[in-house]
Design an enzyme around this catalytic site. Structure first.
Site, PDB file in Angstrom:
ATOM      1  CG  ASP A   1      90.498 -60.276  79.673  1.00 17.88           C
ATOM      2  OD1 ASP A   1      90.630 -61.040  78.690  1.00 17.88           O
ATOM      3  OD2 ASP A   1      91.155 -59.223  79.818  1.00 17.88           O
TER       4      ASP A   1
ATOM      5  CB  SER B   1      96.742 -56.066  75.852  1.00 22.28           C
ATOM      6  OG  SER B   1      96.847 -57.429  75.621  1.00 22.28           O
TER       7      SER B   1
ATOM      8  CG  HIS C   1      92.194 -58.642  76.291  1.00 21.80           C
ATOM      9  ND1 HIS C   1      92.656 -58.738  77.590  1.00 21.80           N
ATOM     10  CD2 HIS C   1      93.271 -58.327  75.526  1.00 21.80           C
ATOM     11  CE1 HIS C   1      93.953 -58.479  77.603  1.00 21.80           C
ATOM     12  NE2 HIS C   1      94.357 -58.219  76.375  1.00 21.80           N
TER      13      HIS C   1
END
Lengths: 273, 394
Positions: A219, A94, A247
């Site tokens: 996602d 991320s 995610h």
């Protein structure tokens, strides 16, 4: 300052190359629990908490220093330097995918390859670019965070921020799983979701560093379009789309994630030989 | 002890229909696949949302029922937490109804596993519309309080810096006064010497000359007194900065001042009435207290009414929880406060020109009391006398 303590660094495994896992927004190094151990027999596995998350030293969270992702990238490099690691592979999830990109740009000899899990160089849509969100969505996220920290934020935050000499207060916060000081979480969310690292990605493209993009098929945070954008921007990249929702592929499909990383690292090694 | 008979239960209640309990429970229920795909929802939740079961089951996922901000939070915080920890508790989110409106809910979820593999997520949702309003109110108040505290801190910083500036200016002024009075002294002493020499050697023929010479002498003396007074103010100030505040025993301290005053002004048959039994000590610096008492007592003697021996009362008394009172009362000339009240503590102001003085005394008293955190009050009747009341912190 002891950076290993500050970033709650843990080192395990054996091998000539080091594999550094950097967690994303919303949790801490425990997110790698289902993936990292699989590499311990062949790599030195390094886990860390970003300052402000997990068991890191919350009192080290200086909002000015961490007002951009560069502060965190410096921290990652400081950890590598403290452990005297070179030619490492960094796995960033991320927001930390971009932190890893920034670190690789800054010290080319430290970082040899990157694994970007659910990366996004910019979350907010722009002319000719789809990030997946509008500015208003980010404000809504911050509001959702405020709502969820309502019960305990006010009482604790000012106390911790003003009393670095009382580490037990920070420890109290850390005891709750994947929660941290709400003022820090809010600040980090703002920095994360308002950042635009497309220029850094372009700079990385010139370096032709081997990059693996691990993309989830469904996602909501980093949509496939964003993974494809990065793949186009980085000529030396490989894109693996995992058939999963959410995610966090390292939690939802840990084995597929391990396999993808493993193959990428093995291929890179073979290419070197 | 007799036992109360249990109320008779309607048998239908003990055998509550579980399906009906699920469907119409006072909370929303849903079950999802680990990826969030909805597999089962109760009627309560469907009614809240305005969707039919067919629209949602197998087509939608839980995250899609949330507002975008809540969904982001769910994906980044709840989803990983469920997989790592098996449960999440008390997440405050907004549901998005079919008509676009929102419903604030509290979400609890548990992940069930089948042989270690994530199987299903059970979710309960509670309507918190009213609670959310209070919370918004609290949040607003908190934000406001934080803003105000920032503003206060800023204002405080400004005050501190202004205070520093004023303190610096004050010190500069004191230093200026000291230098100026010091620099004036030398030429003045020269003038005194030259004038004395002039009087000795020169002969004045004008019949008014003698009077003029006398007036010149008087004026010279006045300038010398004023400069001495200025020097005293500054020197006292410097001394005060170096000596500690202590509990001064009032009786012996005041008696010593009275003794020294009698030596200077022996002729007037003054009487003193000292009573410090209520508050025997005052917390001040010794030089500060000495200057306050000396000036007030010598004023009482200097401005005595003609033909009436001075009688001075000096007392202490508790004032309130935090203050004590020091009072000095005389039976002297008195001051016309209507006329002079505003100027009373000004430097060089004089109200009895017939009596020699520098106009320093009350200025100094007021300044010292203020520096000690107190204040001075005056009551006076012309022809009867004056009372100074000094309020000091304990």
């Amino acid at each position: 300052m002891d950076v290993l303590k500050r970033n709650n660094v843990s080192v395990s495994g054996t091998g000539s190359q080091a594999l550094v896992f950097v967690h994303g927004f919303g949790c801490d190094q425990r997110m790698w629990r289902l993936v990292a151990p699989a590499f311990e027999d062949r790599y030195r596995v390094v886990l860390l908490d970003l300052v402000g998350a997990g068991q890191s030293d919350l009192t080290a969270y200086d909002p000015a220093r961490y007002s951009t992702l560069d502060g965190h990238a410096d921290d990652v490099l400081a950890v590598l330097a403290a452990l005297d690691l070179h030619h490492v592979a960094v796995v960033g999830h991320s927001v930390s995918a971009m932190i890893a990109v920034l670190a690789a740009l800054r010290e080319p000899t430290r970082i040899d390859r990157l694994v970007l899990v659910g990366p996004s160089p910019r979350y907010i849509n722009d002319a000719g670019y789809t990030g997946g969100f509008e500015q208003a969505d980010i404000e809504e996220l911050l509001e959702a965070m405020d709502q969820n920290y309502l019960g305990w934020s006010g009482a604790i935050t000012p106390v911790i921020m003003g009393h670095p000499e009382r580490p037990e207060l920070a420890a109290e916060l850390n005891a709750s799983f994947c929660r941290t000081d709400p003022a820090i979480a809010r600040h980090f969310a703002r920095v994360t979701f308002l950042s635009d690292n497309r220029a850094d990605v372009a700079a990385l493209a010139k370096r032709r560093l081997p990059v693996l993009i691990v993309q989830c098929a469904h996602d909501a945070i980093a949509p496939v379009a964003v993974g494809e954008y990065l793949h186009r921007q980085l000529p030396a990249s490989e894109l693996v789309v995992l058939d999963t929702t959410g995610h966090c592929p390292h939690l939802s499909v840990p084995q597929a994630t391990i396999d993808a990383i493993d193959q990428f690292l093995a291929a890179a090694r073979t290419a070197e030989v | 002890m007799s036992q109360e008979p249990l109320p008779k239960l309607d048998l239908r209640l003990t055998q509550e229909n579980l399906d009906d309990l699920y469907e119409h429970a006072p909370c929303g229920y849903c079950s999802c696949l680990p990826d969030g795909t909805l597999v089962k929802l109760n009627q309560t939740l469907l009614d809240w949302l305005g969707y039919t079961r067919e629209e949602l089951v197998a087509n939608w996922c839980l995250q899609q029922l949330l507002t975008t901000g809540a969904r982001m939070h769910y994906e980044m915080h709840c989803a990983p937490l469920l997989l790592l920890h098996g449960q999440v508790r008390e997440m405050s989110y907004l549901l998005r109804r079919k008509d676009g409106s929102t419903l604030p809910v509290l979400l609890n979820a548990t992940l069930l596993r089948d042989a270690d593999k994530p199987l299903v997520v059970r979710v309960t949702l509670f309507d918190i519309t009213e609670r959310r309003k209070y919370e918004q109110e609290l949040l607003r108040a908190k934000t406001q309080a934080e803003d105000q505290s920032v503003q206060l801190a800023r204002a405080n910083e400004q005050l501190v810096s202004q205070n520093e500036q004023l303190t610096r200016i004050n010190a500069d002024l004191d230093s200026f006064v000291y230098t100026a009075s010091h620099d004036l002294k030398q030429p003045l002493h020269n003038m005194v010497g030259l004038f004395r020499e002039l009087k000795r050697t020169a002969t004045f023929h004008d019949p008014e000359a003698e009077q003029l010479v006398g007036m010149f002498d008087g004026a010279l003396q006045q300038i010398l007194d004023t400069i001495a007074g200025l020097t005293e103010v500054v020197q006292l100030q410097r001394m005060l900065e170096q000596v500690p505040v202590e509990a001064v025993p009032m009786l012996s301290f005041t008696e010593e001042i009275v003794r020294s005053l009698r030596e200077r002004l022996p002729e007037d048959g003054a009487t003193f009435d000292l009573d410090f039994s209520a508050v025997p000590t005052l917390r001040l610096t010794r030089p500060g207290l000495h200057s306050i008492l000396f000036n007030l007592l010598s004023n009482a003697l200097k401005y005595a009414a003609p033909g009436r021996p001075p009688h001075v009362q000096v007392r202490t008394a508790p004032a309130d929880h935090n203050h004590v009172l020091l009072s000095v009362q005389d039976n002297g000339l008195g001051i016309d406060l209507e006329r002079h009240g505003r100027d009373l503590f000004q430097l060089f102001r004089r109200f009895h020109p017939e009596v020699p003085g520098s106009g320093m005394g009350l200025y100094l008293v007021n300044r010292l009391v203020h520096q000690a955190g107190g204040r001075v009050e005056v009551a006076s009747t012309v022809g009867e006398g004056t009372t100074f009341q000094i309020l000091l912190p304990r």
